[in-house]
Design an enzyme around this catalytic site. Sequence first.
Site: not given
Length: 385
Positions: A18-22, A24, A112, A209
């Site tokens: 799961a890639m949030s763009g951050g 980590d 969420c 968010c």
Amino acid sequence: MNSLDLPKPPHETRVVVAMSGGVDSSVVAGLLKREGYDVVGVTLQLYDHGAATHRKGACCAGRDIHDARAVAETLGIPHYVLDYEDRFRESVIDRFAESYLSGETPIPCVECNRSVKFRDLLGLARDLGAEALATGHYVASRARPEGGRALYRALDPARDQSYFLYATTPEQLAYLRFPLGERPKDETRALARELGLAVADKADSQDICFVPQGGYADVIAKLRPEATRPGEIVDLDGRRLGEHEGIIHYTVGQRRGLKLSAGEPLYVVRLEPETARVVVGPRAALATRRIRLTDLNWLGDGAPEDIAERPVAVRVRSTREPRPARLSWNAAEACAEVELLVPEDGVSPGQACVIYADDDPRAQVLGGGTIRRIGALQAGAAEAA
């Protein structure tokens, strides 16, 4: 077993990240790719990101989707962006607004994770043939001897996110992996640089968010115009002290913004949505000793109904350390009850109460539930006052 406690060698093991763009989640994707896993990146677009594209401290917005895609290209892994706006609005944003209208202080990140990320995304990962879903959360999980996995606080106490993940079910936990749970944040950023990721120095997400600059009241007022219904500010005896422009502007424990002239500092003790009243009192009136929980998610051994009176540690806010308590099961109400050994201030309905085996920095997460405004909660405040 490989590094994820899965039986096949990495090159035969597909993992969805799961890639949030951050930084980590990007490092998680990079580490797993480097170890030889078959990595697939997935990013969820959760809300209308137009206004938030250039806003710092948000997540899952336009800039973040771009960053996640760029990281995937750098790593040479497939990457998919899924539009989950409708599900997110229904499961998280609408519930967030309704909870505030009910006089509660909700934690949307918990909802969420529970209703969108770990339910829908986990199903998608299975559809893609993955044997695990990995995330960049700072929380640890370990295999149980009898099968399944147990959840623990992260190695880095300043980054521990177990408070927000207590609602993960045993079935979800068995499929999830958290590669950063045993690493400090500084090491994560160093790994990002080592992997050549452009997000190595990207700021961490901080706000909710979908709430720009922390202005949650504006968001709720836009979704529910009736939320700005004015009302009275009264003391514990019901005496009128002033007026307000909607209970959504207040939360239990709040002192600032009351605009009252009084001989002593006053705090919001409770909210009464039925009468649109904000009840204030001295700090002593905030002290709470007993809490009743609904929507209990149990990750400990046995069934919650079998709990007699168990010593535990609980966390009633994400910014506080777990405190000693006793956990019991109320058979008549079919819910868990917590007795705090030392009263806590500012315990608010709608927040999460997370239960740990003890107050050790690496303690096991036994589960948690939602704090509800009931007689037992208010009685605890009255006793302490």
